[in-house]
Design an enzyme around this catalytic site. Sequence first.
Site, short mmCIF file in Angstrom:
data_model
loop_
_atom_site.label_atom_id
_atom_site.label_comp_id
_atom_site.label_asym_id
_atom_site.label_seq_id
_atom_site.Cartn_x
_atom_site.Cartn_y
_atom_site.Cartn_z
N ASP A 167 54.21 -20.93 -4.22
CA ASP A 167 54.53 -22.36 -4.19
C ASP A 167 56.03 -22.57 -3.99
OD1 ASP A 167 55.37 -21.59 -6.72
OD2 ASP A 167 54.16 -23.05 -7.81
N SER A 168 56.77 -21.47 -3.87
CA SER A 168 58.16 -21.54 -3.45
C SER A 168 58.29 -22.14 -2.06
CB SER A 168 58.81 -20.15 -3.47
OG SER A 168 58.00 -19.20 -2.78
N ASP A 228 49.54 -18.89 -5.03
CA ASP A 228 49.95 -19.59 -6.24
C ASP A 228 49.07 -20.81 -6.47
OD1 ASP A 228 52.02 -18.30 -7.58
OD2 ASP A 228 53.56 -19.08 -6.24
N LYS A 285 47.53 -16.78 -8.54
CA LYS A 285 48.56 -16.52 -9.54
C LYS A 285 48.81 -17.78 -10.35
CE LYS A 285 53.00 -15.90 -8.48
NZ LYS A 285 53.67 -17.00 -9.26
N GLU A 308 51.06 -19.40 -13.93
CA GLU A 308 52.22 -19.22 -14.80
C GLU A 308 51.83 -19.50 -16.25
OE1 GLU A 308 55.44 -20.82 -11.44
OE2 GLU A 308 55.40 -21.72 -13.43
N GLU A 322 59.78 -12.77 -14.00
CA GLU A 322 60.86 -13.40 -13.23
C GLU A 322 62.07 -13.71 -14.11
OE1 GLU A 322 61.81 -17.11 -10.18
OE2 GLU A 322 59.74 -16.70 -10.79
#
Length: 286
Positions: A44-45, A83, A113, A115, A182
């Site tokens: 999602d970057s 993501d 993925k 978080e 990260e």
Amino acid sequence: MRVRTRTLTEMKQEARRIPCVTAYDYPTARLADAAGFPLILVGDSLGNVVLGHDSTIAVTLDAMVHHTQAVARGVEHALVVADMPFMTYQASAEDALRNAARLMQEGGAHAVKVEGGESIAITIERMTAAGVPVMGHLGLTPQSVHQLGGFRVQGRSLADAKRLIADALRLQQAGVFAVVLETVPAELSRIVTERLAIPTIGIGAGPHCDGEIQVLHEILGLIEGRPRKHAKTYALLNALIADAFAAYAADVRERRFPTEANSFDLDEGVLEALRAEEDAPGGGDG
């Protein structure tokens, strides 16, 4: 041969490092796959490096499905991980399952993925029980950047370090196949890596993780300004692209491009007929 989640575990067991990279479209996905990356992340970057947002929070599920489709079409061997964007899995396990299904069925991702640690462990258990391969993400979690107070190193205090270790162990128990760490101190990453049976993939987490992931645009020099401390630039494509654009524009202005070599011919008979019509009385009139 297609890389599977178990392939990454085997690489950890054999002490083979796991290089990973992000990709957001078909051509870069093809290049990354051909380079032999075992894991390609549709991050999602893309909100920052492709769509121009100042964080990942604005990225929608539809955007992730769209970009994942493009990447999946370009990949033959790598494991494609997508993501799950902000608030597509935090509200309920049902939301998480439904949205993960879209990324896999419509987007073509092989895994997703998410978080977070203990707070989403039960949701991860539901997802993995339903057959969704899940990758975890701890430390600096960009979707929580406002809650974290900015992009800062995580796990520096004793309490925070212990919490991160506990979260990593809990994610492993919940069934994730790997964990991204990260912006975490290198020694803390070493401790987590040694305690987990599953691979750790670092980004700004030092040299002790089982693998490393970096953002494509930072590797290739496609961002403005200096790369982040944990990144390394391997090419300066920004400058090359700027020079190419300037050269192309100059050639068009100065009539150096296109030339006859870049043009297509018209059949001589057709050309003669057109000229004859133009030469005839009244030829070429409305």
